[in-house]
Write a protein that holds these residues in place. Structure first.
Motif, PDB file in Angstrom:
ATOM      1  N   PRO A  92       0.822  -1.220   0.000  1.00  0.00           N
ATOM      2  CA  PRO A  92       0.000   0.000   0.000  1.00  0.00           C
ATOM      3  C   PRO A  92       0.850   1.262   0.000  1.00  0.00           C
ATOM      4  N   TYR A  93       0.291   2.317  -0.594  1.00  0.00           N
ATOM      5  CA  TYR A  93       0.955   3.611  -0.596  1.00  0.00           C
ATOM      6  C   TYR A  93       0.883   4.211   0.806  1.00  0.00           C
ATOM      7  N   LEU A  94       1.656   5.271   1.020  1.00  0.00           N
ATOM      8  CA  LEU A  94       1.655   5.920   2.322  1.00  0.00           C
ATOM      9  C   LEU A  94       0.294   6.497   2.683  1.00  0.00           C
ATOM     10  N   TRP A 324      11.494   5.684  10.080  1.00  0.00           N
ATOM     11  CA  TRP A 324      10.574   6.597   9.384  1.00  0.00           C
ATOM     12  C   TRP A 324       9.336   5.864   8.880  1.00  0.00           C
ATOM     13  N   ILE A 325       9.532   4.703   8.268  1.00  0.00           N
ATOM     14  CA  ILE A 325       8.389   3.997   7.684  1.00  0.00           C
ATOM     15  C   ILE A 325       7.466   3.475   8.776  1.00  0.00           C
ATOM     16  N   SER A 388       6.173  -3.310   6.438  1.00  0.00           N
ATOM     17  CA  SER A 388       6.925  -2.799   5.274  1.00  0.00           C
ATOM     18  C   SER A 388       8.433  -2.914   5.500  1.00  0.00           C
ATOM     19  N   LEU A 389       8.856  -4.043   6.005  1.00  0.00           N
ATOM     20  CA  LEU A 389      10.271  -4.244   6.302  1.00  0.00           C
ATOM     21  C   LEU A 389      11.124  -4.424   5.051  1.00  0.00           C
ATOM     22  N   LEU A 401      14.697   7.806  -0.492  1.00  0.00           N
ATOM     23  CA  LEU A 401      14.061   7.181   0.665  1.00  0.00           C
ATOM     24  C   LEU A 401      14.902   7.347   1.921  1.00  0.00           C
ATOM     25  N   LEU A 402      16.200   7.514   1.741  1.00  0.00           N
ATOM     26  CA  LEU A 402      17.117   7.517   2.873  1.00  0.00           C
ATOM     27  C   LEU A 402      17.431   8.915   3.391  1.00  0.00           C
TER      28      LEU A 402
END
Length: 592
Positions: A92-94, A324-325, A388-389, A401-402
């Motif tokens: 899934p998207y954020l 963050w995720i 979401s690992l 992303l980082l």
């Protein structure tokens, strides 16, 4: 020479490797050990110094130099997730939207059952910052007393007889330094950051070198048990990262020879050490460390400088992305987790990353225990469901992303001192012969300015590096001989992800249809360290000899006073140029 042709590497190590110390410095960790060991001591590259200055930051380098994530960086990160990663991994998207119908989940194999590895679910203890003192307690009771949390003793005790308070330890090293409570009067220094000496207006070059000396000396004394009086019996091999500049290498040599008092030293480049460690001669080396990643191609034991790519992200950034995720999905408990201000939080996140992160399709999730560490109070466990690992390690391919800018490279002004180590100081007429000829003119010497970092993903960096190698036959060989090393190289699913994404990154005009990552013959974390003992001087005779253990010609050695007075000068009119030309020639330096 006949003996060297017939001897096996293990026999050579057994005979001559007991007095050879291999040192592989990195940004987050330093690996030090004897050549005869299978694995080195892997120690966090930091030191905590006791301070009496009120208000001094407990993290000198990070607290001052760290930038705040900007709105645009946050937008770029979310865009990278929604437009790239979520679609690719079918998650899934954020914002909760998804075009994949029902949510596909995949629990990590083995992690949905009670774990037999209790280390994953164990809290890190705070470090006892006080020196040992005589006690009448039995040994077992003394150990138990020292392991009590700092919170159980609000302040150092004062005895009835008026004796002074317990004395703080002057210096604390490695993981113990990272586990010091922020309330304690210590300042943590990290002498290397993002692949370079962490020199800044607040962290002088002299202090950086002093910290390196202190950390390495502690490892030699505490771990290897090599006393100062015995150092003249040992030689050192420095396996330096490709990110290091020539001045940094010179400073390391001075540290090893002058300050640590080794009898001799030899320098080798990390990429070259890697292929020798795995018994190869030609490969594309992808070294993924904690704070930087480097790609370089090697042909027949010779590094190709035009293929080098430096990427400013690594395992620490993946840890921050993991945090963050989880926060975005609201799976992280309401904790004051701050990997920059509290190093103990980075230790926790790094353990979670190594235990659970992997690359594969679907929603990868697991139940886990996370901890809150508050100002010396006992750690508090929190059960949560990490999700979401598979996203954080995808940051290797999508660096936005980082957000690596959150932990930028140190300022580079220290290197603009015009001290040209590549100067032809030996290029003069010594009375005939060809001694004065510029024998290095045929080499493409790298400039003195800092090495350029690439703002691209791992797949693009590997592809660009290999295509820069030139010949189509060499390109094909390199695309089929990719080596993933460094701690991040252990990420589950990374091999297939690299093969697939590199293949797709190759332009259709290139006649390449095969990409293969070769398995490492040893732990990717330590292969560069182990390769530091592999022979390069006799490369054309045999590829898997142990470097630094072989006998070198006397003309290659230099006395300590020559090193200190004249810099780097190697016999037979050869002078160390820079890290690219370490190659198959061993450069040795000897203390008088």
């Amino acid at each position: 020479m006949d003996y060297l042709k017939s001897v096996v590497p293990s026999q050579l190590v057994s005979e001559r490797g007991s007095n050879l110390v291999i040192i592989n410095p990195g940004s987050a960790n330093v690996r030090i050990g004897l050549a005869k060991q299978d694995t080195p001591f892997n120690v966090p590259h930091c030191i905590a110094r006791h301070t009496t200055i009120i208000g001094k930051p407990n993290l000198l380098d990070q607290m001052i130099n760290t930038q705040v994530t900007t709105t645009s960086q946050q937008v770029d990160r979310e865009r990278a997730f929604n437009t790239k990663t979520a679609s690719l991994l079918k998650i899934p998207y954020l914002d909760g939207s998804s075009s994949f119908g029902s949510r596909k989940t995949a629990r990590i194999d083995g992690y949905n059952q009670p774990s037999t590895n209790t280390k994953k679910d164990t809290a890190f203890p705070w470090t006892d910052v006080f020196e040992d003192e005589p006690s009448s307690l039995p040994t077992s009771e003394t150990s138990a007393h020292r392991s009590e949390d700092n919170a159980d003793r609000a302040a150092p005790d004062v005895t009835d007889s008026g004796e002074s308070k317990r004395k703080y330890r002057n210096m604390i090293f490695g993981e113990e330094a990272m586990r010091i409570s922020p309330k304690e009067p210590y300042t943590i220094h990290r002498p290397i950051r993002r692949g370079h000496f962490n020199v800044s207006p607040q962290y002088s070059a002299q202090q950086v070198c002093e910290d390196l000396v202190a950390i390495w000396d502690w490892v030699l004394l505490d771990k290897l048990e090599i006393a100062h009086s015995e150092r003249n019996k040992y030689s050192a091999v420095l396996v330096v990262p490709g990110t290091f500049d020539s001045r940094e290498i010179k400073e390391l040599l001075t540290i090893v020879l002058r300050d640590l008092c080794f009898s001799s030293a030899v320098v080798h480049q990390e990429g070259l050490s890697t292929i020798f460690g795995n018994g190869l001669s030609t490969a594309c080396i992808v070294n993924m460390g904690a704070q930087t990643s480097a790609v370089v191609c090697i042909e027949d034991g010779v590094s190709l400088p035009n293929t080098e790519k430096i990427l400013r992200f690594g395992g620490d950034d993946i840890c921050r992305c993991l945090l963050w995720i989880q926060r975005h999905y609201q799976n992280w408990p309401q904790l004051r987790t701050d990997v920059l201000a509290k190093p103990i939080d980075m230790l926790m996140l790094n353990r979670l990353k190594e235990s659970y992160c992997e690359i594969r399709e679907g929603e990868v999730e697991t139940a886990a225990t996370v901890y809150s560490y508050e100002d010396g109070m006992p750690a508090v466990a929190h059960k949560t469901n990490l999700t979401s690992l598979n996203v954080p390690p995808m940051g290797l391919f999508y660096p936005n992303l980082l957000v690596p800018e959150l932990f930028p490279q140190p300022p580079r002004t220290w290197f603009q001192d015009h001290e040209n180590m590549l100067e032809e100081t030996w290029n003069m007429d010594f009375g005939g012969g060809n001694m004065g000829l510029p024998v290095w003119d045929s080499f493409a010497v790298s400039p003195l300015n800092p090495k350029k970092e690439e703002k691209i993903g791992l797949a693009e960096a590997i592809t660009s590096s290999i295509l820069s190698a030139g010949r189509i036959d060499l390109q094909r060989k390199l695309f089929s001989s990719i080596q993933l090393v460094g701690g991040v190289g252990l990420t589950k699913g990374l091999v297939s992800a690299v093969e697939e994404r590199v293949l797709h990154a190759i332009p259709p005009t290139e006649a390449i249809d095969t990409v293969e990552v070769l398995p490492s013959k040893m732990d990717p974390t330590f292969v560069s360290w182990k390769g530091g003992a592999v022979c390069s001087t006799f490369l054309h005779l045999f590829m898997s000899m142990i470097l630094g253990i072989l006998d070198f010609g006397r003309e290659a050695w230099i006395h300590r006073n020559e090193w200190m007075e004249n810099g780097i000068r190697v016999g037979s009119a050869k002078k160390y140029r820079d890290s690219y030309y370490i190659q198959a020639q061993a450069f040795c330096f000897i203390n008088s």
